[in-house]
Design a protein around this motif. Structure first.
Motif, short mmCIF file in Angstrom:
data_model
loop_
_atom_site.label_atom_id
_atom_site.label_comp_id
_atom_site.label_asym_id
_atom_site.label_seq_id
_atom_site.Cartn_x
_atom_site.Cartn_y
_atom_site.Cartn_z
N ARG A 74 0.82 -1.21 0.00
CA ARG A 74 0.00 0.00 0.00
C ARG A 74 0.86 1.26 0.00
N ILE A 75 2.02 1.21 0.63
CA ILE A 75 2.89 2.39 0.67
C ILE A 75 4.01 2.30 -0.38
N ASN A 76 3.86 1.34 -1.31
CA ASN A 76 4.81 1.18 -2.42
C ASN A 76 6.25 0.98 -1.94
N GLN A 77 6.40 0.15 -0.92
CA GLN A 77 7.70 -0.14 -0.36
C GLN A 77 8.14 -1.55 -0.74
N PRO A 78 9.15 -1.72 -1.62
CA PRO A 78 9.63 -3.06 -1.96
C PRO A 78 10.23 -3.76 -0.74
N VAL A 79 10.01 -5.06 -0.68
CA VAL A 79 10.52 -5.89 0.42
C VAL A 79 11.30 -7.05 -0.18
N TYR A 80 12.49 -7.33 0.39
CA TYR A 80 13.35 -8.41 -0.07
C TYR A 80 13.60 -9.35 1.11
N ILE A 81 13.41 -10.66 0.88
CA ILE A 81 13.55 -11.63 1.97
C ILE A 81 14.50 -12.76 1.57
N ALA A 82 15.40 -13.08 2.50
CA ALA A 82 16.25 -14.27 2.35
C ALA A 82 15.87 -15.23 3.48
N ASP A 83 15.49 -16.45 3.13
CA ASP A 83 15.13 -17.48 4.12
C ASP A 83 16.30 -18.43 4.33
N TYR A 84 16.46 -18.88 5.57
CA TYR A 84 17.55 -19.79 5.91
C TYR A 84 17.03 -20.94 6.75
N GLU A 85 17.35 -22.17 6.32
CA GLU A 85 16.91 -23.36 7.03
C GLU A 85 18.05 -24.34 7.30
N HIS A 86 19.30 -23.91 7.08
CA HIS A 86 20.42 -24.84 7.18
C HIS A 86 20.73 -25.28 8.60
N LEU A 87 20.17 -24.61 9.60
CA LEU A 87 20.39 -25.01 10.99
C LEU A 87 19.22 -25.81 11.55
N GLY A 88 18.25 -26.12 10.69
CA GLY A 88 17.10 -26.88 11.15
C GLY A 88 16.04 -26.03 11.82
N VAL A 89 16.21 -24.71 11.79
CA VAL A 89 15.25 -23.77 12.36
C VAL A 89 14.99 -22.70 11.31
N TYR A 90 13.73 -22.34 11.12
CA TYR A 90 13.40 -21.31 10.14
C TYR A 90 13.93 -19.96 10.61
N ALA A 91 14.66 -19.29 9.72
CA ALA A 91 15.16 -17.95 10.01
C ALA A 91 15.12 -17.14 8.72
N CYS A 92 15.14 -15.84 8.87
CA CYS A 92 15.09 -14.99 7.69
C CYS A 92 15.76 -13.64 7.97
N ARG A 93 16.12 -12.98 6.88
CA ARG A 93 16.58 -11.60 6.94
C ARG A 93 15.73 -10.82 5.94
N ILE A 94 15.12 -9.74 6.42
CA ILE A 94 14.20 -8.94 5.61
C ILE A 94 14.76 -7.54 5.44
N LEU A 95 14.82 -7.08 4.19
CA LEU A 95 15.27 -5.73 3.89
C LEU A 95 14.15 -4.96 3.21
N ALA A 96 13.94 -3.74 3.67
CA ALA A 96 13.00 -2.81 3.03
C ALA A 96 13.78 -1.52 2.80
N PRO A 97 14.57 -1.46 1.72
CA PRO A 97 15.47 -0.32 1.50
C PRO A 97 14.74 1.02 1.53
#
Length: 585
Positions: free
Chosen positions: A364-387
């Motif tokens: 709605r505010i025209n803000q792009p969002v970029y997500i990297a998901d990580y599962e290599h440790l057996g737990v869901y994790a992510c890093r989210i960037l909204a430049p």
């Protein structure tokens, strides 16, 4: 009986058990170092790796189990995203290994004209990070590898608008976003929801603080819906700390709460912010954040509200709020006439529905969002960037304060204690530090990306102190005196007793040696009584050029002589192996 709390997709007991077992499986030995429960329904815990004290996290919650699950989740978040290692050089072996950060990273060779390579970034991020075309390829070499020959290491992120992969340089991620937007959870959408919530929390917090927005109070009738949250508020007020709870949603647009604690004893205040699609969860997180890692005796370290509008809005003040929430806030926040009406908002649903709702706000505010998901440790994790929204530091830091700016000095500075450089060469290095504009307050270990032993000379060394050492070794005694005085004024508080005594003696001895009508030999006895004979011997040797770079030990880029750094690399190797195993499965 298992404990389920809102916003979590698993029971607390199951999360704790699974997280702890995964850490054991990965070879980590984690201890609960300290607990705090200063008021009812507010718990916090500090956990750390027994073999590497640089790897630690803090958790908070309304119960002991909730706090521990929070701390363990954050631990996985920071392991999975490599955040524990973001400030450190990882050495030549890793820099030239099969991968530095993740197996799916992509390397871009530096073009001959040093322009930004094609295939890296997209139109939006390229325009945002380099609006004036001043960014060059060599500025994007990551601190962790420092491998200019290999090029720019970029990580794949999924652009949420169209699910396309965009490669973002690790250098940009590390310089501008630090820990903002990172999360771990029981499921992918739980982790992503928390990460998006964190982006909103910090962005709206900055907007409220910098724009001096007056917030509407949460009505007592609304707070009464949550007696388990009212209890700690009442306890704090009974201890003499008035609490003000505000709706920070800006008219129901954003899922954010603000709670402010007043300390009438020293006229200061502390503003806590929290966010989540569920009103109850956002409110609870905001209240528990007030006392995370703090006892009631530690609520006197904040600052008074201010009418200095420019100081409140200053970016450095907002950075302080990100680091420890101790920055200035405006008195305008507390005006009786709020800038927005109270909104009784709540966007509860499944974690999938909550994630979708938050993404819709970004759309709605025209803000792009970029997500990297990580599962290599057996737990869901992510890093989210909204430049442009989730940045902690401004984009021009890439050209003005990049964390790789001192990498080219690493080998030179580490070898100084064993160097036979003459006065001209030493002052040439001094001039280089001046020309490149390094702040005298900059810690050398941070400039070089080194984990040093706490209390050692390398740990406390700043640019200003190094300039004193260079001038002293080059027999530029007047300049050495200037920086010895600077060192005593600005660095003595972190020195050991021995090092503090050395610099007191050095300053006095330089003044003595620069006095044309005094014979230094006539004052040795008095100096011995004041500073100890051992210290005086060391100082006289430095001034005579018989010794140089007091306290610093000779090292090289292997960093083998830094035990703390080697401990960090041992932890990183465990992660590298986990990444290889996951990629091969």
């Amino acid at each position: 009986m298992k404990t389920f709390i809102p916003s979590k997709d698993a029971a607390l007991e199951d999360s704790i058990s699974y997280f702890q077992q995964q850490l054991i499986n990965l070879g980590f030995d984690i201890e609960e170092a300290s607990w705090l429960n200063p008021v009812p329904n507010v718990w916090s815990v500090h956990i750390r790796d027994k073999s590497c004290g640089l790897c630690f996290t803090n958790g908070k919650g309304a119960s002991k189990k909730a706090a521990l699950a929070s701390a363990l989740g954050e631990y996985f978040e920071r392991l999975a995203t490599n955040y524990f290692f973001a400030d450190f050089y990882l050495g030549k072996n890793i820099a030239e290994g099969d991968f530095v950060h993740y197996p799916n990273e992509k390397w871009f060779t530096l073009p001959a004209d040093n322009s930004l390579p094609n295939g890296m970034l997209d139109d939006y991020t390229r325009g945002y990070y380099d609006p004036e075309g001043e960014l060059t390829a060599d500025m994007l070499i990551d601190l962790q590898s420092g491998n200019e020959a290999r090029g720019i290491c970029a990580l794949p992120f999924e652009r949420q608008g169209d699910l396309e992969t965009v490669y973002l340089p690790m250098n940009i991620v590390g310089n501008l976003y630090v820990s903002n937007g990172m999360s771990a959870g029981n499921t992918r959408t739980e982790a992503r929801t928390q990460g998006l919530s964190e982006v909103f929390e910090r962005s709206i917090k900055n907007r409220i603080i910098s724009d001096r927005i007056s917030l509407p109070r949460i009505p007592a009738a609304v707070l009464a819906r949550y007696p388990h949250i009212e209890a700690p508020i009442a306890a704090l007020e009974a201890e003499g700390f008035p609490i003000h709870a505000f709706d920070a949603s800006l008219g129901g647009e954003y899922p954010v709460i603000c709670v402010v604690l007043f300390n009438p004893q020293n006229s200061t205040c502390f503003a806590s912010f929290g966010a989540h699609p569920r009103f109850e969860v956002a409110l609870e997180r905001t209240v528990t954040e007030l006392l995370q890692g703090r006892s009631l005796k530690e609520l006197d370290v904040f600052v008074p509200p201010s009418f200095a509008d420019d100081e409140v809005a200053d970016h450095h003040n907002l950075e302080t709020h990100f680091i420890d929430s101790s920055g200035l806030i405006s008195w305008d926040l507390f005006q009786d006439q709020a800038d927005y009406e109270f909104a009784d908002w709540d966007f509860s649903g499944s974690s999938e529905q909550e994630f979708t709702h938050l993404l819709a706000i970004f759309d709605r505010i025209n803000q792009p969002v970029y997500i990297a998901d990580y599962e290599h440790l057996g737990v869901y994790a992510c890093r989210i960037l909204a430049p442009g929204m989730s940045d902690i530091y401004p984009a021009d830091d890439l050209t003005m304060a990049n964390n790789n700016m001192g990498a080219h000095l690493r080998a030179t500075l580490l070898s100084l204690p064993g160097s036979d450089a003459d006065a001209e060469q030493l002052m040439g290095l001094y001039e280089l530090l001046e020309e490149e504009g390094f702040d005298d307050f900059t810690r050398i270990r941070e400039l070089l990306g080194i984990a040093s032993t706490k209390g050692s000379a390398w740990h406390t060394l700043r640019i200003g102190e190094l300039k004193c050492m260079l001038a002293l070794a080059a027999n530029e005694l007047e300049l050495a005196l200037e920086y010895a005085d600077w060192t005593l004024s600005f660095n003595a508080s972190v020195f050991s007793d021995e090092r503090h005594r050395y610099y007191r003696c050095l300053k006095a001895a330089l003044e003595l040696h620069l006095s044309e009508d005094r014979d230094p030999a006539q004052y040795v006895s008095a100096f011995n009584s004041m500073f100890t004979e051992a210290t005086v011997t060391q100082v006289w040797a430095q001034i005579a050029g018989q010794a140089r770079f007091h306290g610093l030990t000779l090292a090289d880029e292997s960093l083998a002589d830094f035990p703390a750094h080697q401990g960090l690399l041992a932890v990183y190797e465990k992660l590298q192996q986990a990444k290889r195993n996951h990629a091969a499965s």
